[in-house]
Design an enzyme around this catalytic site. Structure first.
Site, PDB file in Angstrom:
ATOM      1  N   GLY A  64       3.002  74.295 118.314  1.00 53.04           N
ATOM      2  CA  GLY A  64       3.194  75.563 117.636  1.00 53.04           C
ATOM      3  C   GLY A  64       3.078  76.750 118.573  1.00 53.04           C
ATOM      4  N   THR A  73      -3.932  76.421 121.321  1.00 54.31           N
ATOM      5  CA  THR A  73      -3.793  76.136 119.901  1.00 54.31           C
ATOM      6  C   THR A  73      -4.569  77.157 119.096  1.00 54.31           C
ATOM      7  OG1 THR A  73      -4.263  74.585 118.098  1.00 54.31           O
ATOM      8  CG2 THR A  73      -5.636  74.396 120.047  1.00 54.31           C
ATOM      9  N   ASP A  86      -5.578  76.585 116.270  1.00 49.57           N
ATOM     10  CA  ASP A  86      -6.523  75.803 115.463  1.00 49.57           C
ATOM     11  C   ASP A  86      -7.898  75.693 116.111  1.00 49.57           C
ATOM     12  OD1 ASP A  86      -4.738  75.198 113.356  1.00 49.57           O
ATOM     13  OD2 ASP A  86      -3.809  73.646 114.577  1.00 49.57           O
ATOM     14  N   MET A  99      -3.915  78.886 107.816  1.00 48.65           N
ATOM     15  CA  MET A  99      -3.624  77.625 108.474  1.00 48.65           C
ATOM     16  C   MET A  99      -4.902  76.882 108.848  1.00 48.65           C
ATOM     17  SD  MET A  99      -0.388  78.312 110.996  1.00 48.65           S
ATOM     18  CE  MET A  99       1.287  78.425 110.340  1.00 48.65           C
ATOM     19  N   GLY A 100      -4.784  75.564 108.974  1.00 44.89           N
ATOM     20  CA  GLY A 100      -5.909  74.714 109.346  1.00 44.89           C
ATOM     21  C   GLY A 100      -5.872  73.432 108.552  1.00 44.89           C
ATOM     22  N   GLU A 121      -5.346  75.708 104.333  1.00 40.62           N
ATOM     23  CA  GLU A 121      -4.244  74.917 103.781  1.00 40.62           C
ATOM     24  C   GLU A 121      -4.624  73.449 103.677  1.00 40.62           C
ATOM     25  OE1 GLU A 121      -0.947  75.100 106.498  1.00 40.62           O
ATOM     26  OE2 GLU A 121      -2.093  74.281 108.166  1.00 40.62           O
ATOM     27  N   LEU A 162       2.892  84.124 110.369  1.00 45.65           N
ATOM     28  CA  LEU A 162       2.511  85.448 110.851  1.00 45.65           C
ATOM     29  C   LEU A 162       1.246  85.389 111.690  1.00 45.65           C
ATOM     30  CD1 LEU A 162       3.152  87.574 107.628  1.00 45.65           C
ATOM     31  CD2 LEU A 162       4.622  87.362 109.634  1.00 45.65           C
ATOM     32  N   ARG A 209       0.336  83.165 113.712  1.00 46.66           N
ATOM     33  CA  ARG A 209       0.525  82.518 115.011  1.00 46.66           C
ATOM     34  C   ARG A 209       0.971  83.490 116.103  1.00 46.66           C
ATOM     35  NH1 ARG A 209       3.744  77.019 113.547  1.00 46.66           N
ATOM     36  NH2 ARG A 209       5.533  78.394 113.830  1.00 46.66           N
TER      37      ARG A 209
END
Length: 417
Positions: free
Chosen positions: A11, A140, A142, A189-190, A246, A298, A300
């Site tokens: 990503g 990342t 994350d 995200m996650g 998520e 958005l 990212r």
């Protein structure tokens, strides 16, 4: 050292091109003859799709804009190398490409799955007596790579999430005179790790209470408890903001948002709509209207809200990867090691890829409050330095300048818009 090649995988982020800039600057510093970039990661490299980055960036003006350009300048991929046994021709193709261009070191910018690529290639080289070197550059949002304190990309994403959460809270609080509470659900995200969702709590300050509830993938989601908490808040507040990963799941492990339509190259199921699921629960279970906000991509690549710390560290790990290759290291990933958080001091090391690839670092349970719906001060102390500072874009016509690749023949590569 001969020539080097660098790729970007997985990503995009607001900081990944700063790492690419660090590699280019490192190559220039160590007098590397040729600095190649692989188009669309290792998948493009196997097809021979590479560019000369010295030609693409003949001056520092272009590199300055590249450092501030979000997403992956070289393009990305989600390609998983198969096991080497029985697939030797794939590995030999990669080494053949390296030999054709006298490439002695391959650097790969990415997350968990990208580090798997570095591990596979370095192991193959070791077992087949090949001299090429392979270095991983962490990236990342994350923040789930082990060994390193944190990963480039996370700080900027966390800064965006904290800022947007604070602005959402301001918005919902404006309707304090309404009869029913204004409820906003923010999906972040996650998949398995709650680092990004936890960042919503960084909105907390003297002028902001922060989110009312935060839900993490590290804990099982309980519908009845969720509705009970929302109902209690609705009885005393006119503004409610809920932040949820998520990847939240029930006690059986089933994701609230799992889409069974397909899997990606690494076997990850597609996620979609955890926030909408929570919104439906509130509407159907409590009869309360609500709004769902998905930060989606958005978070990212919001380079206009990039963290100065993040952009600097992303550059540094790219530069240090070239240094590690120059020193003859291979099968390593550059790590960020924090000596102290106040004032913030960090250094860089090269760690064995075998303790990193295919491993996942989750948010410590001790950093989640006992009620399971917020974070402790320990997390805030950990994360605040990572969102500090700014790296403002260069602007033209009122919007940020970006540098992009226009076409395969490179006639206008590096052109600044």
């Amino acid at each position: 050292m001969g020539n080097i090649v660098v790729g970007q995988s997985g990503g995009p982020t607001a900081a990944i091109n700063s790492s690419l800039t660090g590699v280019i600057k490192g190559g220039l510093y160590f007098n590397v003859p040729k600095i190649y970039g692989m188009r669309n990661g290792i998948e493009g490299f196997m097809k021979g799709d590479i560019i000369d980055l010295k030609d693409a960036f003949p001056n520092y003006e272009g590199l300055s804009v590249l450092r501030r350009t979000p997403a992956s300048f070289l393009g990305t991929c989600r390609y998983k190398l198969p096991p080497c046994e029985g697939n030797e021709e794939i590995y030999e193709t990669i080494f053949q490409r390296m030999e054709e261009k006298d490439i002695t070191a391959l650097l790969y910018i990415g997350g968990n799955d990208s580090m798997d690529t570095i591990q596979s290639l370095s192991d193959y080289a070791a077992s087949h007596g090949k001299p090429q070197r392979f270095i991983g550059i962490p990236k990342t949002i994350d923040n789930d790579l082990p060994v390193t304190d944190h990963t480039p990309g996370y700080g900027s994403a966390a800064k965006f999430i904290a800022t947007m959460t604070k602005e959402i809270i301001r918005d919902t609080e404006s309707f304090g005179g309404s009869k029913s509470p204004k409820i906003s659900i923010v999906e972040i995200m996650g998949r398995n790790a709650g680092w990004l969702t936890a960042a919503s709590a960084l909105s907390r300050a003297k002028d902001c209470v922060g989110p009312d509830l935060i839900y993490f993938p590290e804990l099982d989601f309980d519908k009845d408890d969720f509705l009970s908490r929302v109902d209690a808040l609705a009885g005393k507040k006119k503004s409610i903001v809920i932040c949820a990963s998520e990847g939240i799941h029930g006690k059986g492990g089933a994701l609230l948002s799992e889409d069974s339509a397909g899997l990606d190259a690494f076997g990850h199921s597609q996620l979609s709509g955890a926030g909408r699921v929570l919104g439906d629960m509130i509407k159907n279970g409590l009869g309360l209207k609500n709004r769902t906000i998905e930060f989606s991509i958005l978070q990212r690549c919001a380079s206009h809200l990039a963290s100065g710390t993040d952009i600097d560290e992303a550059f540094n790990v790219g530069f240090e990867a070239v240094r590690a290759a120059e020193n003859g290291e291979t099968g390593r990933m550059i790590t960020i090691n924090v000596e102290q958080r106040e004032p913030y001091i960090a250094n860089y090391k090269a760690a064995d890829i075998h303790g990193i690839a295919n491993e996942e670092k989750r948010l410590p349970l001790t950093w989640i409050t006992p009620d399971g719906v917020n974070v402790t001060d320990e997390f805030l102390e950990y994360a605040r330095p990572l969102i500090d500072g700014y790296c403002y874009p260069h602007y033209a016509n009122g919007v940020p300048k970006h540098v992009t690749l226009y076409n395969a023949n490179m006639e206008e590569s590096g052109k600044i818009e």
